[in-house]
Design an enzyme around this catalytic site. Sequence first.
Site, mmCIF file in Angstrom:
data_model
loop_
_atom_site.group_PDB
_atom_site.id
_atom_site.type_symbol
_atom_site.label_atom_id
_atom_site.label_comp_id
_atom_site.label_asym_id
_atom_site.label_seq_id
_atom_site.Cartn_x
_atom_site.Cartn_y
_atom_site.Cartn_z
ATOM 1 N N LYS A 157 0.860 -1.191 0.000
ATOM 2 C CA LYS A 157 0.000 0.000 0.000
ATOM 3 C C LYS A 157 0.884 1.224 0.000
ATOM 4 O O LYS A 157 1.971 1.216 0.583
ATOM 5 C CB LYS A 157 -0.881 0.023 1.259
ATOM 6 N N GLY A 166 -23.396 4.546 2.240
ATOM 7 C CA GLY A 166 -22.428 4.943 1.202
ATOM 8 C C GLY A 166 -23.021 4.635 -0.154
ATOM 9 O O GLY A 166 -23.477 3.506 -0.401
ATOM 10 N N GLY A 188 -21.435 5.520 -3.246
ATOM 11 C CA GLY A 188 -20.419 5.847 -4.252
ATOM 12 C C GLY A 188 -20.277 4.654 -5.183
ATOM 13 O O GLY A 188 -21.241 3.921 -5.429
ATOM 14 N N ASN A 189 -19.064 4.437 -5.663
ATOM 15 C CA ASN A 189 -18.840 3.331 -6.599
ATOM 16 C C ASN A 189 -19.317 2.001 -6.010
ATOM 17 O O ASN A 189 -20.119 1.285 -6.619
ATOM 18 C CB ASN A 189 -17.343 3.277 -6.955
ATOM 19 N N GLY A 197 -21.107 1.242 -3.105
ATOM 20 C CA GLY A 197 -22.486 1.185 -2.624
ATOM 21 C C GLY A 197 -23.490 1.125 -3.759
ATOM 22 O O GLY A 197 -24.431 0.321 -3.728
#
Length: 423
Positions: A111, A229, A231-232, A234
């Site tokens: 990460k 949520g 967004g993408n 959800g």
Amino acid sequence: MNNPHQNAIAQLNQVALLLRPNYSARSKDFDRVIKRLAEPDRVLKTQLKITMDDGSAKKFMAFRAQHNNARGPYKGGIRFHQSVSEVEVKALSTWMTWKCAVTGIPYGGSKGGIVVNPRELSVAELERLSRAYVRWLATKIGPWIDVPAPDVNTTGQIMAWMVDEYQQTLGKQDLIQENPLATFTGKPLELGGSQGREEATGLGGVFVLKKLTKALKLKPETVTIAVQGFGNVGFWFAKHAVDQGYQVVAVSDSKGGTYVKGGLDPVKVLAHKKKQGSVVDFGKPLTNEELLELEVDLLVPAALENVIHKDNAAKIKARAIMEMGNGPTTPEADEILAKNKVLLIPDVLANSGGVTVSYFEWVQNLQGYYWTHKEVIGKLQPLMEKAFDEMWATKEKHQVDGRMATYITAVQRVVDAMLLRGN
Ligand code: NAD
């Protein structure tokens, strides 16, 4: 409260206790490998200096943690956020190792991140910062070394700048041996991205949901769902769930939530959000806290970290939780939920459809041969279903919760690869 990396180590130690009896013939090697997994293989950090639009110079702290590559090249996103820290990237890189092992894709975990609020930068400054990050890391990443991807606040456009910078930096030194596009995933379709990537995380979650519904002997039409949520992740989760006959009765965004008895149409909610700026007054408005405490069968946190914590966990009435977002449940909440017999499908399993299609993108780049949308989804489904079956079997065998069951399988795979290598 522990920092995220301390949480990651505590989880690893808990799994190690359960796994250790399986390795009684090699207990010393097992202990050594577990100790090694508590820290990333390496953590790179630097200050990136870029020129701002007004001619001044500014420095930004940047990190890349490469946790483990026993099962394949390191793989993990790059986050642009003001709260990025060394302990955060270390924890996230550890969780990536487990996430890749869960569906069996041949990657380890990493990460990266930059401490920045990208909303305070112009597009030109954002491009300079993205390129500076890659110039710094160019020899430490690559298709067979470490494959970055988008994460919080990083986009397909940013991946496109990064691929270009990588190719320029190493090209000058004649160091490119593989298709440079395979160094990054999450790229736009026009630049070697994969069909199906946009919906992959949400759809992968719905494949898991279908298996869960069957395991619990329920019928999709009777299952009510609340999604935090929109967004993408959800939106695509809600859309595919409704397409499969489930009732999504509530969704929310940062401004609040909306409730429709009998179920809502996510496509219509999205159109409403685009016009009004929020989902809130699509149906009956409710707060994000109220959404979490709704009487539904399934609760799906698909927004932020730590939204289910010690103060609200006991108020959750859902029978099951699917963590479509990363890290929505604190360890204290985990204990309360387990006591209350709330079934939990953890993030490293529920949202692993995203990294799985990233893996498909890398495979396509390396082959120079691109698959149709149908082919991509056709390859995603069996991997998600198998990951669920393995979790379920481990849960029954060891009588542990969903998170522990998923971790047992994942950690075991990584430990076995390390022992085979003699690490
Ligand atoms: P996104 O930015 O597209 O959407 C986030 C949503 O959360 C938005 O609707 C936003 O309004 C909402 N939100 C923000 N603050 C909120 C709050 N306080 N209460 C309720 N809602 C709030 O992000 P995304 O890509 O959908 O990612 C969501 C989560 O899923 C993150 O945890 C991310 O790390 C994780 N995830 C994403 C992917 C992926 O492929 N996009 C893959 C794996 C995991």
